[in-house]
Design an enzyme around this catalytic site. Structure first.
Site, PDB file in Angstrom:
ATOM      1  CB  SER A 214     -11.232   7.485   3.387  1.00 32.07           C
ATOM      2  OG  SER A 214      -9.987   8.139   3.358  1.00 32.07           O
ATOM      3  CG  ASP A 326      -6.238   2.543   7.452  1.00 34.70           C
ATOM      4  OD1 ASP A 326      -5.364   3.126   6.780  1.00 34.70           O
ATOM      5  OD2 ASP A 326      -7.430   2.880   7.448  1.00 34.70           O
ATOM      6  CG  HIS A 357      -7.505   3.832   3.831  1.00 36.02           C
ATOM      7  ND1 HIS A 357      -7.902   4.323   5.054  1.00 36.02           N
ATOM      8  CD2 HIS A 357      -7.892   4.752   2.915  1.00 36.02           C
ATOM      9  CE1 HIS A 357      -8.481   5.504   4.882  1.00 36.02           C
ATOM     10  NE2 HIS A 357      -8.501   5.774   3.596  1.00 36.02           N
TER      11      HIS A 357
END
Length: 617
Positions: A214, A326, A357
């Site tokens: 991320s 995602d 994610h």
């Protein structure tokens, strides 16, 4: 073929309990104490006896404008043998999340879209507890890599935790501050203890690999794009390649999935966890003004946060990992970064999985740990283990099996352009582009209270808030690999600004469980939204500037969907659903905005593996 797994947000915890225990000292090789078996380093060093120390690295930026260079804080774990002259490479993660988050004050998205060139005040922001934002703060890196002869450096980004400066949401200051740690590891920057004593990294070879998930995976992209010497490889996982594409889409304000109303200023304020809460207040206000939630245009603010333009400066190898489901860091990020790296001859590898994610350690743990170890061993220790002779791409298919390939998009992929035909009351058709297209229009009325999942259901029924088009049932499986696009001939009839959304849908023959983004619940469906895209009619020429539409005038609007790699099964139908607002992603004006779409002059283009022949054409 079963339904793809639901997108998930996973907090990665230490995996030490499942990792191999360090071997006794007698098992070590004579080459610097590192044991390599079958092309892979072995866990022969003691994690419990590892040296742990802290450093404050002086950067070349002064983001808080106090007249002194910002210093960033980092924790170091390295084998005890480095105190005896052993030198080791470094696995490095920079994160803004280590000190946690402040409460997130999200922008209110239930507002009218301002006419081009005008600004409208926003309502008071809504508040969501910080712990609901995905945080990848706990890693397995030290448990895994230190026993194999690596040092692990875990640093805090500027303006967060014990680091000085201000969080700047991915701009040059944040990038250079992260790169300064690589400089320190290579003797080009100064480091200090908490007491202010100089500290050098004389225990390292200077070979550095950055990785993270991320935001923690975005910073490796940013640092690699500086070309900093000593950074040998990066592993960006679910990582941003352009912040504009994280918070905007072709002129529209679009949220990361699950965080409706978040923007660059919201995230910066959330990670602003240094002790002094007033130093960066003015900068936070500047971020809010600079991001421009009114026009949504691609401005200098966003260009400074775009790493694609500097892909030609990347010297490190890149191992890209991304989830095909995602919707936080959407798939455009991996696809355009992968393409840019390829154009510039960067050594690269790609993993695409069916989760959302997530860290791949939560998706395919054993295989991932093997793969990342061999990758780091090759690029940081120079182990000749053949990793670069293996297929460049691994993709998890919808049935959770894994396949390999030498390229992505898949070899043999060709764009197939298909026409749209209006239906009589219900769904229209997707098929070959007609030689003489009908020119009649179809009305579409916006209602942001309805979710995309609701609007995609039951395509054969008439619905004033969507237009649906279906292919015939497929004679055999059809795989797409790349970016679908839609060209719509349409007019915006009664308002100066609007959202415009296109959904690519798989209409199957059997019921399945699907996730409703609106309610957060599972429901039974016979379809799946494969991918989607958004555009601002007033940015039809470019995301960089607004060109106001004339109400009632026909224009050609192009909607570029998020890239995907997906198989439509034989017997299923490919569907296109056109809506205006997408409740979970776009801003939500009051119902009633009207479009007229001319399907006979509209098209959908699919990246089909095998080209037209795969569709029977």
């Amino acid at each position: 073929m079963p339904k793809r797994p639901l997108p998930v947000i996973i907090l990665v915890t230490a995996l030490a309990a499942g990792l191999a225990a360090p071997a006794p000292a007698a098992a070590r090789s004579d080459t610097g104490g590192v044991s390599v078996v079958g092309g892979t380093t072995q866990p022969v060093f003691s994690h419990a006896e590892a040296i742990r120390e802290e450093v404050y690295v002086e950067t070349g930026v002064d983001s808080d404008a106090d007249g002194s260079p910002d210093r960033v804080y980092a924790q170091i774990m390295r084998p005890a043998e480095t105190a005896e002259g052993m030198r080791v490479p470094v696995v490095y993660e920079m994160s803004p999340y280590r000190a946690g988050l402040n409460e997130l004050e999200f922008h209110d998205v239930d507002r009218e879209l301002p006419p081009p060139g005008q600004r409208r005040p926003e309502p008071a922001p809504s508040v969501l507890r910080a712990q609901q934002r995905d945080l990848f703060t706990q890693t397995y890196y030290d448990d895994h890599f230190v026993p194999r002869g690596y040092a692990v450096v875990l640093a805090e980004s500027i303006g967060t935790g014990a680091s000085e400066g201000c969080p700047t949401a991915g701009d040059r200051s944040e990038t250079l501050a992260a790169a300064a740690v690589v400089d320190w590891l290579n003797g080009r920057a100064e480091g200090f203890t908490a007491a202010g004593e100089p500290l050098t990294a004389d225990w390292t070879t200077g070979a550095v690999g950055m990785m993270g998930v991320s935001y923690n995976g975005t910073l490796p992209n940013a640092v690699a794009a500086t070309g900093v010497e000593g950074l040998r490889t990066i592993v960006p996982i679910a990582a941003i390649s352009s912040w504009y594409d994280y918070y905007r889409s072709d002129g529209l304000v679009v949220a990361p999935g699950g965080y409706q109303g978040e923007d660059a200023d919201v995230l910066a304020r959330a990670v602003y966890t240094r002790e002094d809460r007033e130093v960066c207040a003015a900068l936070m206000d500047e971020l809010e003004a600079g991001q421009d939630r009114d026009s949504g245009d691609l401005t200098g603010f966003w260009r400074e946060r775009d790493y694609l333009g500097d892909a030609d400066r990347v010297e490190a190898s890149v191992f890209v990992v991304h989830g095909l489901n995602d919707w936080n860091v959407k798939t455009r990020h991996f696809a355009q970064w992968w393409d840019a790296l390829g154009r510039n001859g960067v050594d690269r590898r790609l993993w695409l999985h069916q989760s959302g994610h997530a860290d791949p350690a939560s998706v395919r743990r054993d295989e991932w740990l093997t793969a990342i170890t061999r990758w780091m061993d090759h690029w940081l220790y120079g182990v000749d283990n053949g990793v670069m002779a293996e297929p460049a791409v691994e993709i998890q298919r919808e049935d959770l099996s894994w396949t390999t390939a030498d390229a992505w998009p898949a070899a043999g992929t060709r764009d197939v352009r298909l026409g749209l035909t209006a239906g009589t009351g219900g769904a229209g058709a997707i098929g070959p582009v007609p030689g003489r297209a009908a020119s009649g229009g179809q009305p579409l009325t916006d209602d942001a209270a309805r979710t995309a999942e609701e609007l995609a259901a039951d395509p054969e029924a008439a619905d004033p808030n969507r237009l649906a088009y279906l292919s015939p049932p497929l004679a055999e499986d059809v795989r797409i690999s790349g970016t679908p696009t839609v060209e719509l001939r349409a007019s915006l009839d009664n308002r100066p600004a609007a959202n415009l959304t296109a959904l690519l849908v798989d209409y199957g023959t059997a019921e399945r469980l699907d996730y409703d983004a609106g309610s957060g619940e599972l429901r039974s469906t016979d379809y799946e939204i494969v991918t989607r895209g958004w555009t601002d009619p007033n940015n039809r020429h470019s995301p960089a500037f607004t060109s106001p539409v004339r109400q009632g005038a026909d224009y050609r609007f192009t909607v570029e969907m998020q890239p995907d790699d997906y198989v439509f099964e034989a017997g299923h139908r490919i569907g296109l659903v056109v809506i205006a607002s997408d409740r979970e992603y776009t801003q939500r004006p009051a119902p009633g905005t009207r479009f007229t779409v001319t399907p006979g002059h509209s098209r959908i283009t699919l990246p089909v593996v095998g080209g037209p022949g795969a569709l029977g054409g």
